[in-house]
Write a protein that holds these residues in place. Structure first.
Motif, PDB file in Angstrom:
ATOM      1  N   PHE A 186     112.225  30.460 103.802  1.00 21.80           N
ATOM      2  CA  PHE A 186     110.776  30.324 103.664  1.00 21.80           C
ATOM      3  C   PHE A 186     110.331  28.988 103.074  1.00 21.80           C
ATOM      4  CE2 PHE A 186     110.918  35.145 103.149  1.00 21.80           C
ATOM      5  CZ  PHE A 186     110.523  35.375 104.453  1.00 21.80           C
ATOM      6  N   THR A 187     111.238  28.180 102.560  1.00 22.92           N
ATOM      7  CA  THR A 187     110.826  27.034 101.758  1.00 22.92           C
ATOM      8  C   THR A 187     111.106  25.674 102.380  1.00 22.92           C
ATOM      9  OG1 THR A 187     112.948  27.054 100.572  1.00 22.92           O
ATOM     10  CG2 THR A 187     111.134  28.353  99.639  1.00 22.92           C
ATOM     11  N   SER A 188     112.077  25.560 103.268  1.00 23.28           N
ATOM     12  CA  SER A 188     112.494  24.236 103.743  1.00 23.28           C
ATOM     13  C   SER A 188     111.387  23.483 104.460  1.00 23.28           C
ATOM     14  CB  SER A 188     113.719  24.360 104.659  1.00 23.28           C
ATOM     15  OG  SER A 188     114.852  24.749 103.925  1.00 23.28           O
ATOM     16  N   ALA A 189     110.616  24.187 105.299  1.00 17.28           N
ATOM     17  CA  ALA A 189     109.592  23.507 106.104  1.00 17.28           C
ATOM     18  C   ALA A 189     108.541  22.844 105.213  1.00 17.28           C
ATOM     19  CB  ALA A 189     108.935  24.490 107.067  1.00 17.28           C
ATOM     20  N   SER A 190     108.007  23.605 104.248  1.00 16.14           N
ATOM     21  CA  SER A 190     106.955  23.037 103.393  1.00 16.14           C
ATOM     22  C   SER A 190     107.513  22.079 102.356  1.00 16.14           C
ATOM     23  CB  SER A 190     106.168  24.161 102.700  1.00 16.14           C
ATOM     24  OG  SER A 190     107.023  24.954 101.916  1.00 16.14           O
ATOM     25  N   SER A 191     108.794  22.184 102.022  1.00 11.82           N
ATOM     26  CA  SER A 191     109.404  21.234 101.095  1.00 11.82           C
ATOM     27  C   SER A 191     109.665  19.900 101.784  1.00 11.82           C
ATOM     28  CB  SER A 191     110.723  21.783 100.544  1.00 11.82           C
ATOM     29  OG  SER A 191     110.514  22.954  99.793  1.00 11.82           O
ATOM     30  N   PHE A 192     110.116  19.953 103.024  1.00 12.79           N
ATOM     31  CA  PHE A 192     110.423  18.731 103.776  1.00 12.79           C
ATOM     32  C   PHE A 192     109.150  18.063 104.278  1.00 12.79           C
ATOM     33  CE2 PHE A 192     112.222  16.083 107.106  1.00 12.79           C
ATOM     34  CZ  PHE A 192     113.462  15.719 106.591  1.00 12.79           C
ATOM     35  N   PHE A 193     108.220  18.877 104.789  1.00 12.09           N
ATOM     36  CA  PHE A 193     106.931  18.375 105.278  1.00 12.09           C
ATOM     37  C   PHE A 193     105.813  19.066 104.499  1.00 12.09           C
ATOM     38  CE2 PHE A 193     109.562  17.982 109.219  1.00 12.09           C
ATOM     39  CZ  PHE A 193     109.507  16.590 109.339  1.00 12.09           C
ATOM     40  N   PRO A 194     105.524  18.625 103.269  1.00 12.59           N
ATOM     41  CA  PRO A 194     104.499  19.292 102.459  1.00 12.59           C
ATOM     42  C   PRO A 194     103.135  19.235 103.141  1.00 12.59           C
ATOM     43  CG  PRO A 194     105.771  17.719 101.158  1.00 12.59           C
ATOM     44  CD  PRO A 194     106.113  17.465 102.590  1.00 12.59           C
ATOM     45  N   PRO A 195     102.284  20.218 102.863  1.00  6.98           N
ATOM     46  CA  PRO A 195     100.927  20.167 103.419  1.00  6.98           C
ATOM     47  C   PRO A 195     100.148  19.016 102.804  1.00  6.98           C
ATOM     48  CG  PRO A 195     101.098  21.927 101.787  1.00  6.98           C
ATOM     49  CD  PRO A 195     102.491  21.395 101.992  1.00  6.98           C
ATOM     50  N   VAL A 196      99.146  18.539 103.523  1.00  3.16           N
ATOM     51  CA  VAL A 196      98.355  17.410 103.034  1.00  3.16           C
ATOM     52  C   VAL A 196      97.119  17.927 102.320  1.00  3.16           C
ATOM     53  CG1 VAL A 196      99.184  15.827 104.803  1.00  3.16           C
ATOM     54  CG2 VAL A 196      97.153  17.226 105.248  1.00  3.16           C
ATOM     55  N   ASN A 197      96.633  17.123 101.393  1.00  5.46           N
ATOM     56  CA  ASN A 197      95.448  17.479 100.620  1.00  5.46           C
ATOM     57  C   ASN A 197      94.179  16.891 101.197  1.00  5.46           C
ATOM     58  OD1 ASN A 197      96.778  18.956  98.532  1.00  5.46           O
ATOM     59  ND2 ASN A 197      97.522  17.014  97.688  1.00  5.46           N
ATOM     60  N   GLN A 198      94.338  15.817 102.006  1.00  7.10           N
ATOM     61  CA  GLN A 198      93.160  15.124 102.505  1.00  7.10           C
ATOM     62  C   GLN A 198      92.289  16.053 103.330  1.00  7.10           C
ATOM     63  OE1 GLN A 198      96.257  14.085 102.756  1.00  7.10           O
ATOM     64  NE2 GLN A 198      96.473  11.882 102.455  1.00  7.10           N
ATOM     65  N   LEU A 199      91.017  16.146 102.960  1.00  4.74           N
ATOM     66  CA  LEU A 199      90.091  16.997 103.701  1.00  4.74           C
ATOM     67  C   LEU A 199      89.843  16.464 105.106  1.00  4.74           C
ATOM     68  CD1 LEU A 199      87.430  17.946 101.001  1.00  4.74           C
ATOM     69  CD2 LEU A 199      89.199  19.396 102.012  1.00  4.74           C
ATOM     70  N   SER A 200      90.019  15.155 105.294  1.00  2.00           N
ATOM     71  CA  SER A 200      89.750  14.581 106.619  1.00  2.00           C
ATOM     72  C   SER A 200      90.664  15.188 107.659  1.00  2.00           C
ATOM     73  CB  SER A 200      89.929  13.066 106.587  1.00  2.00           C
ATOM     74  OG  SER A 200      91.239  12.718 106.163  1.00  2.00           O
ATOM     75  N   LEU A 201      91.946  15.371 107.299  1.00  3.76           N
ATOM     76  CA  LEU A 201      92.869  15.985 108.249  1.00  3.76           C
ATOM     77  C   LEU A 201      92.529  17.461 108.436  1.00  3.76           C
ATOM     78  CD1 LEU A 201      95.357  15.986 110.034  1.00  3.76           C
ATOM     79  CD2 LEU A 201      96.762  16.344 108.002  1.00  3.76           C
ATOM     80  N   HIS A 202      92.221  18.136 107.329  1.00  2.00           N
ATOM     81  CA  HIS A 202      91.867  19.555 107.414  1.00  2.00           C
ATOM     82  C   HIS A 202      90.650  19.771 108.302  1.00  2.00           C
ATOM     83  CE1 HIS A 202      90.934  23.627 106.455  1.00  2.00           C
ATOM     84  NE2 HIS A 202      89.974  23.338 105.609  1.00  2.00           N
ATOM     85  N   ASP A 203      89.625  18.959 108.113  1.00  2.05           N
ATOM     86  CA  ASP A 203      88.415  19.095 108.917  1.00  2.05           C
ATOM     87  C   ASP A 203      88.706  18.824 110.386  1.00  2.05           C
ATOM     88  OD1 ASP A 203      87.062  19.642 106.633  1.00  2.05           O
ATOM     89  OD2 ASP A 203      86.253  17.616 106.363  1.00  2.05           O
ATOM     90  N   HIS A 204      89.583  17.845 110.632  1.00  2.88           N
ATOM     91  CA  HIS A 204      89.935  17.513 112.013  1.00  2.88           C
ATOM     92  C   HIS A 204      90.636  18.686 112.691  1.00  2.88           C
ATOM     93  CE1 HIS A 204      91.290  15.229 115.474  1.00  2.88           C
ATOM     94  NE2 HIS A 204      92.544  15.541 115.188  1.00  2.88           N
ATOM     95  N   VAL A 205      91.546  19.333 111.942  1.00  2.00           N
ATOM     96  CA  VAL A 205      92.263  20.473 112.492  1.00  2.00           C
ATOM     97  C   VAL A 205      91.305  21.618 112.778  1.00  2.00           C
ATOM     98  CG1 VAL A 205      93.996  22.229 111.990  1.00  2.00           C
ATOM     99  CG2 VAL A 205      94.448  19.842 111.402  1.00  2.00           C
ATOM    100  N   ASP A 206      90.424  21.923 111.813  1.00  2.00           N
ATOM    101  CA  ASP A 206      89.485  23.027 112.020  1.00  2.00           C
ATOM    102  C   ASP A 206      88.548  22.759 113.181  1.00  2.00           C
ATOM    103  OD1 ASP A 206      90.485  24.611 110.101  1.00  2.00           O
ATOM    104  OD2 ASP A 206      88.918  24.257 108.609  1.00  2.00           O
ATOM    105  N   GLN A 207      88.138  21.517 113.317  1.00  2.00           N
ATOM    106  CA  GLN A 207      87.238  21.185 114.413  1.00  2.00           C
ATOM    107  C   GLN A 207      87.921  21.424 115.762  1.00  2.00           C
ATOM    108  OE1 GLN A 207      85.896  17.131 114.380  1.00  2.00           O
ATOM    109  NE2 GLN A 207      84.516  17.403 116.091  1.00  2.00           N
TER     110      GLN A 207
END
Length: 446
Positions: A186-207
């Motif tokens: 359960f941990t390797s994916a998020s440890s190797f590629f942590p999620p980003v905090n930037q809202l710009s990317l989050h907003d882009h994904v949601d859009q």
């Protein structure tokens, strides 16, 4: 044909998720996935000595509950763009009656009714991702006692490999072989590629997730390629250089499919269409990266390999298309993924996407290609044998267009192609395509 839902309930984990596991961190690539469901229907015929359907359903529910205690994030809901809350809300479970015998449904497969065996609309973008279950299940009972098990896995958490791991574990528990259940990572994916905090990317994904303009009214067709047909394609795709590695089945088949799906999209405009072609191969990165990843790593560990061709027409050889795809695949390396790990902002840059500048202005024709080969879906035994046949999706619906899913069969390979209604008929009229692939052949050995 009538398919009637007879019951609906929520299956929760057998044991409550411990407090230390209440939050499951998503990875960078989980954040980038569209909010869609990946579908599958497994057909199990009624055999002599098999338990009554009611007992089978009870067995499926008990084992699913036990499996969710191991795969606790699957029973949760997305909290925000970085986490799943493992709150034991469970998965949606439906039972349905089908007023047909399975042999009638499968000879030939009734693709126009296949989606009715699924618990939700597949490959359709959904909004409000925070309320969506990670998995939905529909158990369809035919008049003959045969069962079709329809599942939809939310892409936010489960890619093809992760979905296979979950279902392999569920099947092992259901048939009483708990010692065969692997330990999920359960941990390797998020440890190797942590999620980003930037809202710009989050907003882009949601859009992107909520933009319905990308969806079209589409139809799905199934084409079966025999071993002989695939060998013909591999021979056509072979490089003239005798020292070069022969093309794989996937390379030859996807080059052929890319060509003919692109031609089908261009037919409306005739030969005057100058739109370039773009193949997007969705690739599992687990083996390419190696440790810490394995086939037991949960999450979306996927990479889109973009293969561009200035033009694709009737004279374009699949040998050429294989060669340019190989060039792009050859650039995938662990070093590239390590650069993304250290600087996620390079995603979308020329370091990761090797495409001509300004290509978006020319409206390239995108074809998404992915393979489920090697994921062992055909081996899923819940206690009453392996599936007779595996369906993906069918019928007409509004969904994401121009997608090809490649699946292994005993007789060769199947290609499930989803295209806009105005283009799917063009594909079926393509003489060369139909020479090597016959649509909707009968399923034998029922």
């Amino acid at each position: 044909m009538e398919i009637t839902i007879t019951s609906r309930e929520i299956i929760k984990p057998l044991f409550p998720t411990p407090d230390e596991h209440k939050f499951f961190q998503l990875s960078l690539f989980d954040q980038l996935q569209l909010t869609t469901y990946l579908p599958m229907v497994l057909f199990y015929p009624n055999k002599e000595g098999i338990t009554e359907p009611s007992h089978i359903c009870a067995q499926l529910k008990r084992s699913l509950s036990e499996t969710l205690s191991i795969f606790y994030p699957v029973a949760g809901r997305r909290k925000d763009h970085k986490f799943i809350t493992c709150n034991d809300e469970g998965v949606v479970y439906l039972e349905a009656k089908v007023n047909h015998h399975m042999v009638e449904f499968l000879t030939p497969p009734r693709l126009e009714f296949l989606n009715k065996l699924l618990p939700c609309e597949p490959n359709k973008m959904h909004s409000n991702g925070e309320t969506l279950p990670q998995v939905l299940v529909q158990v369809n009972i035919f008049n003959c006692g045969g069962i079709a098990l329809g599942t939809c896995n939310l892409h936010t958490l489960l890619d093809g490999c992760s979905g296979s791991l979950f279902q392999i574990s569920w099947a092992a528990i259901c048939r009483g072989n708990k010692e065969e259940v692997p330990s999920p990572d359960f941990t390797s994916a998020s440890s190797f590629f942590p999620p980003v905090n930037q809202l710009s990317l989050h907003d882009h994904v949601d859009q992107n997730n909520e933009d319905s303009s990308a969806q079209k009214m589409c139809a799905t067709r199934r084409f079966v390629f025999s071993v002989e047909s695939i060998n013909i394609l591999r021979a056509k795709a072979k490089d003239d250089d005798e020292s070069s590695k022969p093309p794989t089945r996937y390379e030859a088949l996807t080059a052929f499919i890319w060509k003919h799906m692109t031609l089908a999209c261009k037919m409306e405009c005739g030969d005057r269409s100058t739109r370039p072609a773009l193949a997007i191969h969705v690739v599992d990165m687990r083996r390419r990266i190696g440790e810490p990843f394995s086939k037991y790593t949960l999450g979306n560990i996927l990479w889109p390999v973009m293969v561009y061709s200035e033009t694709v027409n009737a004279d374009t050889s699949i040998k050429y298309l294989v060669s340019i795809a190989r060039e792009k695949f050859g650039k995938l390396s662990k070093e590239l993924f390590l650069r993304v790990k250290s600087d996620p902002s390079i995603l979308g840059s020329t370091q990761c996407v090797d495409l001509p500048q300004g290509i978006e202005i020319r409206s390239p024709i995108p074809i998404v290609l992915t393979s489920w080969c090697g994921l062992n879906f055909s081996e899923l035994d819940f206690g009453w044998g392996k599936p007779l046949w595996i369906g993906v999706r069918g019928g007409d619906q509004e969904c994401l267009p121009n997608i090809a899913v490649i699946v292994e069969t005993d007789a060769g390979m199947e290609a499930w192609l989803t295209m806009e209604l105005q283009h799917i008929d063009n594909l079926e009229k393509d003489t060369e395509f139909l020479i090597l692939a016959l649509p909707n052949p009968s399923v034998s050995n029922i």
